[in-house]
Design a protein around this motif. Structure first.
Motif, PDB file in Angstrom:
ATOM      1  N   VAL A   1      -2.490  -9.008 -10.052  1.00  0.00           N
ATOM      2  CA  VAL A   1      -3.262  -7.953 -10.619  1.00  0.00           C
ATOM      3  C   VAL A   1      -4.470  -8.015  -9.898  1.00  0.00           C
ATOM      4  N   LEU A   2      -5.041  -9.228  -9.300  1.00  0.00           N
ATOM      5  CA  LEU A   2      -6.483  -9.072  -8.747  1.00  0.00           C
ATOM      6  C   LEU A   2      -6.081  -8.561  -7.427  1.00  0.00           C
ATOM      7  N   MET A   3      -5.068  -8.696  -6.700  1.00  0.00           N
ATOM      8  CA  MET A   3      -4.767  -8.123  -5.564  1.00  0.00           C
ATOM      9  C   MET A   3      -4.408  -6.577  -5.599  1.00  0.00           C
ATOM     10  N   GLU A   4      -3.611  -6.164  -6.737  1.00  0.00           N
ATOM     11  CA  GLU A   4      -3.215  -4.871  -6.743  1.00  0.00           C
ATOM     12  C   GLU A   4      -4.434  -3.949  -7.461  1.00  0.00           C
ATOM     13  N   LEU A   5      -5.100  -4.455  -8.418  1.00  0.00           N
ATOM     14  CA  LEU A   5      -6.206  -3.746  -8.902  1.00  0.00           C
ATOM     15  C   LEU A   5      -7.736  -4.165  -8.762  1.00  0.00           C
ATOM     16  N   GLY A   6      -7.692  -5.194  -8.209  1.00  0.00           N
ATOM     17  CA  GLY A   6      -9.115  -5.771  -7.919  1.00  0.00           C
ATOM     18  C   GLY A   6      -9.904  -6.566  -8.920  1.00  0.00           C
ATOM     19  N   GLN A   7      -9.349  -6.724 -10.191  1.00  0.00           N
ATOM     20  CA  GLN A   7      -9.981  -6.962 -11.276  1.00  0.00           C
ATOM     21  C   GLN A   7      -9.798  -8.702 -11.319  1.00  0.00           C
ATOM     22  N   PRO A   8     -10.570  -9.552 -11.020  1.00  0.00           N
ATOM     23  CA  PRO A   8     -10.459 -10.997 -11.221  1.00  0.00           C
ATOM     24  C   PRO A   8     -10.089 -11.210 -12.659  1.00  0.00           C
ATOM     25  N   LEU A   9      -9.116 -11.851 -12.972  1.00  0.00           N
ATOM     26  CA  LEU A   9      -8.419 -12.428 -14.341  1.00  0.00           C
ATOM     27  C   LEU A   9      -8.806 -13.887 -14.529  1.00  0.00           C
ATOM     28  N   HIS A  10      -8.650 -14.474 -15.590  1.00  0.00           N
ATOM     29  CA  HIS A  10      -8.450 -15.863 -16.101  1.00  0.00           C
ATOM     30  C   HIS A  10      -7.460 -16.301 -17.072  1.00  0.00           C
ATOM     31  N   ALA A  11      -6.695 -17.079 -16.994  1.00  0.00           N
ATOM     32  CA  ALA A  11      -5.666 -17.501 -17.766  1.00  0.00           C
ATOM     33  C   ALA A  11      -5.925 -18.726 -18.455  1.00  0.00           C
TER      34      ALA A  11
ATOM     35  N   MET B   1     -11.173  -3.584  -1.953  1.00  0.00           N
ATOM     36  CA  MET B   1     -10.962  -4.890  -1.853  1.00  0.00           C
ATOM     37  C   MET B   1      -9.613  -5.347  -2.652  1.00  0.00           C
ATOM     38  N   ASN B   2      -8.681  -4.354  -2.790  1.00  0.00           N
ATOM     39  CA  ASN B   2      -7.369  -4.536  -3.442  1.00  0.00           C
ATOM     40  C   ASN B   2      -6.424  -3.299  -2.908  1.00  0.00           C
ATOM     41  N   HIS B   3      -5.279  -3.615  -3.143  1.00  0.00           N
ATOM     42  CA  HIS B   3      -4.167  -2.532  -2.742  1.00  0.00           C
ATOM     43  C   HIS B   3      -4.343  -1.110  -3.354  1.00  0.00           C
ATOM     44  N   ARG B   4      -4.576  -1.016  -4.750  1.00  0.00           N
ATOM     45  CA  ARG B   4      -4.816   0.356  -5.144  1.00  0.00           C
ATOM     46  C   ARG B   4      -6.174   1.063  -4.783  1.00  0.00           C
ATOM     47  N   GLY B   5      -7.027   0.273  -4.723  1.00  0.00           N
ATOM     48  CA  GLY B   5      -8.343   0.830  -3.988  1.00  0.00           C
ATOM     49  C   GLY B   5      -8.205   1.263  -2.618  1.00  0.00           C
ATOM     50  N   LEU B   6      -7.495   0.645  -1.914  1.00  0.00           N
ATOM     51  CA  LEU B   6      -7.372   0.795  -0.470  1.00  0.00           C
ATOM     52  C   LEU B   6      -6.380   2.193  -0.326  1.00  0.00           C
ATOM     53  N   ALA B   7      -5.245   1.831  -1.265  1.00  0.00           N
ATOM     54  CA  ALA B   7      -4.357   3.134  -1.276  1.00  0.00           C
ATOM     55  C   ALA B   7      -5.049   4.548  -1.710  1.00  0.00           C
ATOM     56  N   ARG B   8      -5.963   4.359  -2.549  1.00  0.00           N
ATOM     57  CA  ARG B   8      -6.849   5.697  -3.070  1.00  0.00           C
ATOM     58  C   ARG B   8      -7.105   6.158  -1.714  1.00  0.00           C
TER      59      ARG B   8
ATOM     60  N   ILE C   1       1.123  -1.163   0.066  1.00  0.00           N
ATOM     61  CA  ILE C   1       0.072  -0.041   0.004  1.00  0.00           C
ATOM     62  C   ILE C   1       1.003   0.972   0.098  1.00  0.00           C
ATOM     63  N   ARG C   2       2.028   1.232   0.890  1.00  0.00           N
ATOM     64  CA  ARG C   2       2.821   2.546   0.901  1.00  0.00           C
ATOM     65  C   ARG C   2       3.268   2.882  -0.340  1.00  0.00           C
ATOM     66  N   GLU C   3       3.805   1.704  -1.023  1.00  0.00           N
ATOM     67  CA  GLU C   3       4.373   1.801  -2.394  1.00  0.00           C
ATOM     68  C   GLU C   3       3.554   2.702  -3.258  1.00  0.00           C
ATOM     69  N   LEU C   4       2.446   2.342  -3.152  1.00  0.00           N
ATOM     70  CA  LEU C   4       1.634   3.056  -4.077  1.00  0.00           C
ATOM     71  C   LEU C   4       1.177   4.502  -3.905  1.00  0.00           C
ATOM     72  N   LEU C   5       1.762   4.964  -2.931  1.00  0.00           N
ATOM     73  CA  LEU C   5       1.452   6.277  -2.676  1.00  0.00           C
ATOM     74  C   LEU C   5       2.684   7.129  -2.518  1.00  0.00           C
TER      75      LEU C   5
ATOM     76  N   ARG D   1      -0.473  10.993  -2.130  1.00  0.00           N
ATOM     77  CA  ARG D   1      -0.799  11.071  -3.641  1.00  0.00           C
ATOM     78  C   ARG D   1      -0.779   9.488  -4.100  1.00  0.00           C
ATOM     79  N   LEU D   2      -1.985   9.045  -4.821  1.00  0.00           N
ATOM     80  CA  LEU D   2      -2.039   7.871  -5.569  1.00  0.00           C
ATOM     81  C   LEU D   2      -1.226   7.912  -6.850  1.00  0.00           C
ATOM     82  N   LYS D   3       0.062   7.089  -6.609  1.00  0.00           N
ATOM     83  CA  LYS D   3       0.793   6.997  -7.930  1.00  0.00           C
ATOM     84  C   LYS D   3      -0.055   6.553  -9.044  1.00  0.00           C
ATOM     85  N   PRO D   4       0.214   7.195 -10.475  1.00  0.00           N
ATOM     86  CA  PRO D   4      -0.582   6.760 -11.588  1.00  0.00           C
ATOM     87  C   PRO D   4       0.067   5.430 -11.806  1.00  0.00           C
ATOM     88  N   LEU D   5      -1.064   4.685 -12.428  1.00  0.00           N
ATOM     89  CA  LEU D   5      -0.874   3.255 -12.787  1.00  0.00           C
ATOM     90  C   LEU D   5      -0.142   3.280 -14.354  1.00  0.00           C
ATOM     91  N   GLU D   6       1.005   2.597 -14.307  1.00  0.00           N
ATOM     92  CA  GLU D   6       1.798   2.306 -15.425  1.00  0.00           C
ATOM     93  C   GLU D   6       2.081   0.771 -15.948  1.00  0.00           C
TER      94      GLU D   6
END
Lengths: 339, 680
Positions: free
Chosen positions: B143-153, B56-63, B8-12, B72-77
């Motif tokens: 990616v799920l934990m960082e952005l909250g988007q469930p993915l499937h491969a 329910m993800n690190h970026r969302g909580l960091a916001r 979380i801290r890293e995203l700020l 400040r929330l760092k931009p997503l790259e």
């Protein structure tokens, strides 16, 4: 025989009497010696009267009579004293340390003791105490409170269902809904009662007790919520600090969890408060306008706040009852401690 | 939910220390419940409420943290490098059920080699409670934990026809999910299929036969938005709950789907080699439209009880992604795609008040009409009964409202149990399957528990509701139940409990609670002991209660080995209100007391004798009291000798003994001619 003899007898009688004290046997001996019917000294002195010359008879007779009276009254007095003394000696003394013969003492269950304490606090602030059914319908228990079917928050309230679609109320909040359907604001109520959730472990019982509160009027603010709950909690748990944390309940917005400083450690951190110094005590919030709309309350005109707490938990905290299972065990030693 | 504090801290930008971060998150609504040190970070258990899937993800909580801490929330790259073929040439996507799947984004990464995840990534997943598997699966979880988007491969080679079809399952269609379970599906379930069969249970779990394996070369990344209700019902009917379903059923972010696909593709290429094919396949049948809202900070202030400036409101809404714009003093916002919980302006009030801080709102008591509070409904009555029971020495117990079928059956012959029971559709246990129709089962169970604890002198009561079926519908009634057993009386005069003790308590409680006149009649129902059981009848002969020695057959159901006296009162038969006492003038002339000893058959009930005396006595009789009852030595067997005290009084003059004697004589005569009695 002469007056002199009378005086001698008089002296010896008084001496003997004094020597006998309050000994009943000695006194009897004195009585027999002086006033005995057959051979008492007084008999002897009376007999002597006849032998006296006529000239002395009168004085002697008078003196003898006085002596007789004296003996009689002194003996009677001594006897009375002796009787009193012996009565005092043999009268049984009450052991005042024996347990008293108490009338039976009843006792209210701690959860009802706490309920009535809380009711009293709110009655003093002008709130009414409301009542409602334990068997509810989906509308009052969920839908009217902004918990439509399939709402994820329904997961938190595992429900017992009855045939025909009715259910056991999962909280006392349906009574809020019923009151808002029935009365016009201003509304100021608390609602205690049994509630049911399909959940059972060390910290959850499938049946427990809640108390719900609701205030609806024009101009009710979040600051009013804070002050009311602070006042209430400080009245119930003397000397605690109160803290409000944002939270979520479907029927309120904004919602607040309310914590008090731990009553066991005074906020320093202990096992009961998980070292945090705070104990979560109630949930609250401003009534969600969706709830007002569903229940026909003018959401443009009125605002309100609601709160709820677990009476069993409060009883456990307040009285130091360590285990939820003790509350519903039926063990009379639980309630008897609150006689 | 578990978080990695340093992540979380890293995203700020300008992140505060962990202590401040934790307390600020708690203060704005994300209670950091547990903090557990782990290496150079901490594992946090944060209570993210069910209405906030976006956090329910690190970026969302960091916001949230950024707004709360003034960071400040760092931009997503994503760091994406694309090359070669277009994804759309390799795979096609068709959404057959757009009402259940609002968006489906596919990305392709070619030429991957199976690898293990690097240490830093594996550690982060473990802090979140996720077991690392391989670089590709781990990347999707990351990616799920960082952005909250469930993915499937998917292994692209195993997608027949390289064609993805999002459709309802067929009736009876089966799918073996990744956990090895064979699932039977129906059209309420949404599946991801290829040309031939279902590959995955959409939004819940992948299928076994398209799983990524050691020989996977080309990976198809699915990043989609599914209908919350469909996922929720699907997961529930199949008894499944996964990280993916947890988020989809609460509401995912449809605008995150393409971004997350990019981030995941870049990460896979970085961890497992391979190249990201250019472009995405993005089928978006229901494009997201942001709702617009207007906030009036004056109304907000009135609602909060605290003035909050436009600037402060703007700062908070800006940080939370609402793109505020001030016009004519009003704050205009657009609800971001990730905020499924914001629908109306009151929802914005909450956002601002919780970030201003609940502590900042001054506490002020409301001024309300000074009307006295009332106790309504059943409360006055049930507490009157409770007070009455406590006043005669009973201890209150509270027992469960549900009991076992056997207990219900055992109590079914009791006088007040007339209607059928209410059964639970989904009891926790068979022993708690039926709603009690009587308070007796709970009291009897309590008696057994107490006896087992060595508590043999019992005086218990419970006040509570019973439940029955009335005209097929569940109905409730208030009851007071009493149980006495063992001995009673002060320590030097302890005696076994008798019917008389029970009746005395019941009479006192009835009186204090307030009932219409009740008559005691022998009970013939049979649940109570035949010699010592009574029903209490109210007006019209309606039963209002019972009292007596519990019959041995019923008592044996609870293995009660000592006599147990029970009583139950139907509080719904009680008076709604106890009338105020009315004072009667004290008599001015003395009473004359005359005793009368009557010998009569034991079958003559005392109540009948007393009633006859009352009926036959002269109007000068003020009252009749029972003095002594005697049977045994000196009395004919089957007979009883009863001594009554008859109290005579004239309102306006003193009575003479002769007058009273004459009245007594006349009374004896009338009694003898009316009842089968003799005078001793």
């Amino acid at each position: 025989m002469s007056l002199q003899r009378l005086n001698e007898v008089r002296r010896s009688f008084l001496a003997d009497l004094e020597a006998a004290g309050s000994d009943a046997e000695a006194l009897e001996a004195v009585r027999v010696r002086y006033a005995g019917r057959r051979s008492g000294l007084l008999q002897e002195l009376t007999a002597a009267l006849r032998e006296l010359p006529n000239g002395e008879k009168r004085d002697y007779g008078r003196a003898l009579n006085e002596l007789k009276k004296l003996v009689d009254s002194q003996l009677r007095e001594a006897k009375r004293r002796t009787a009193a003394a012996s009565a005092a000696g043999s009268r049984p003394m009450v052991d005042v340390t024996l347990p008293g013969r108490r009338p039976p003492r009843g006792a209210e269950h701690p959860v009802h003791l706490v309920r009535r304490r809380i009711e009293t606090i709110f009655l003093r602030m002008g709130y009414s105490v409301e009542d409602g059914p334990e068997i509810e319908d989906d509308w009052h228990n969920f839908e009217a409170l902004n918990l439509p079917p399939d709402h994820p928050a329904r997961d938190d309230q595992d429900t017992f269902y009855l045939p025909g679609g009715s259910l056991l109320r999962t909280h006392t909040s349906p009574v809020q809904a019923r009151v808002m359907e029935e009365y016009e604001p201003p509304i100021r109520i608390v609602v205690p009662g049994r509630v049911y959730r399909r959940d059972s472990d060390l910290r959850h019982s499938p049946m427990f007790h809640q108390l719900e509160g609701l205030v609806v009027d024009e101009g009710i603010t979040f600051g009013h919520l804070k002050a009311t709950l602070e006042t209430f909690l400080k009245e119930l748990f003397h000397g605690v600090e109160v803290r409000f944390r944002p939270s979520y309940f479907p029927f309120t917005e904004p919602s607040a969890e309310v914590d008090i400083t731990c009553i066991f450690c005074g906020g320093k951190g202990c096992g009961v408060c998980s070292r945090s110094g705070w104990i979560e005590i109630l949930g609250s919030g401003m009534v969600d306008p969706r709830v007002f709309e569903k229940l026909g309350v003018d959401a443009e005109r009125y605002t309100g706040f609601a709160f709820g707490l677990g009476l069993d938990r409060v009883a456990m905290l307040l009285f130091g009852i360590p285990d939820l299972r003790l509350m519903f065990s039926g063990d009379q030693r639980v309630a008897r401690q609150f006689a | 939910m578990r978080f990695d504090a340093e992540w979380i801290r890293e995203l700020l930008e300008g992140a505060p220390g962990r202590d401040e971060l934790a307390s600020k998150l708690t203060a704005c609504g994300f209670n950091v419940e547990v903090r557990e040190p782990d290496g150079d970070s901490e594992i946090w258990d944060v209570d993210v409420t069910t209405n906030r899937p976006d956090a329910m993800n690190h970026r969302g909580l960091a916001r949230e943290a950024a707004v709360a801490c003034g960071a400040r929330l760092k931009p997503l790259e994503p760091g994406l490098e694309e090359s070669g073929e277009a994804a759309s040439d390799l795979v096609s996507v068709e959404i057959e059920a757009p009402e259940l799947c609002g968006r489906y984004v596919a990305r392709v990464v070619r030429g991957v080699r199976m690898a293990e995840s690097p240490q830093w990534l594996a550690q982060r997943l473990e802090r979140c409670g996720i077991r690392p598997i391989n670089a590709i699966v781990d990347a999707t979880n990351y990616v799920l934990m960082e952005l909250g988007q469930p993915l499937h491969a998917f292994d692209l080679a195993r997608v027949a026809g390289r064609r993805i079809v999002v459709r309802r399952a067929g009736q009876g269609e089966t799918l073996t999910t990744l956990d090895g379970e064979k699932r039977a599906l129906d059209p309420s379930h949404l599946v991801i299929a290829d040309e031939t069969h279902a590959l995955a249970l959409a939004g819940i779990m992948g299928g076994a036969d398209s799983e990524i394996g050691g020989d996977t070369a080309d990976v198809l990344i699915e990043s989609a938005y599914f209908d919350p209700l469909t996922i929720r019902r699907g997961a529930r009917t199949l008894g499944m709950h996964t990280e993916a379903s947890h988020r989809f059923e609460r509401g995912a972010d449809p605008e995150m789907a393409p971004v997350a696909a990019d981030v995941a593709a870049a990460l896979i290429a970085r961890l497992a080699g391979g190249t990201v094919c250019s472009g995405r396949v993005d089928v978006n049948p229901r494009p997201f439209r942001s709702a617009a809202l207007e906030l009036d900070t004056e109304k907000l202030g009135a609602f909060a009880g605290l003035e909050i400036s436009v600037d402060e409101s703007v700062r908070i809404l800006e940080g939370l992604g609402f793109a505020p714009r001030v016009e004519n003093g009003l704050v205009h916002v657009h609800v971001p795609s990730w905020r499924v919980d914001i629908e109306r302006v009151q929802d914005l009030y909450e956002e601002i008040i919780r970030h201003v801080g609940y502590d900042a709102v001054p506490a002020r008591l409301p001024v309300l009409p000074a009307v006295p509070g009332q106790r309504r409904g059943h409360w006055p009555l049930v507490d009157r009964a409770r007070d009455a029971a406590v006043s005669v020495g009973l201890a209150e117990v509270v027992t469960y409202s549900f009991i076992s079928p056997e207990q219900d059956e055992a109590a079914s012959a009791l006088p007040l149990v007339t209607a059928g029971p209410v059964t639970l559709d989904n009891p926790l246990a068979r022993t708690q399957a039926i709603m009690r129709r009587s308070l007796l089962p709970g009291l009897a169970a309590a008696a057994r528990l107490n006896l087992n604890q060595g508590e043999t002198d019992l005086a218990l009561f419970e006040e509570g509701r019973v439940f029955v079926l009335a005209d097929g519908k569940p109905a409730e009634g208030e009851r007071l139940g009493i149980l006495l057993s063992g001995r009673t009386g002060p320590w030097d005069r302890r005696e076994a409990v008798s019917f008389g003790d029970l009746k005395g308590l019941v009479e006192a409680i009835v009186e204090r609670t307030g009932f219409p006149a009740l008559t005691w009649k022998r009970d013939a129902a049979g649940a109570l002991d035949e010699a010592e059981g009574a029903v209490l009848l109210g007006p019209g002969g309606r039963p209002a209660g019972y009292a007596g020695l519990l019959g041995t057959q019923v008592a044996s159901k609870w293995e009660l080995r000592q006599p147990v006296y029970v009583a139950e009162l139907d509080l719904d038969r009680a008076l709604a209100e106890v009338p105020l006492p009315h004072f009667h003038d004290l008599p001015r002339f003395p009473a004359v007391i005359a005793d009368m000893t009557v010998e009569h058959p034991a079958s003559l009930a005392y109540a009948d004798l007393e009633a006859a005396v009352g009926r036959l006595a002269s109007p000068l009789v003020e009252r009749v009291e029972l003095v002594v009852r005697y049977s045994g030595k000196g009395i004919e067997p089957g007979s009883v000798r009863t001594t009554l005290r008859v109290v005579y009084r004239h309102r306006e003059r003193s009575l003479t003994q002769d007058e009273v004697n004459a009245e007594q004589e006349a009374l004896r005569g009338r009694l003898a001619s009316e009842l089968n009695v003799r005078f001793a």
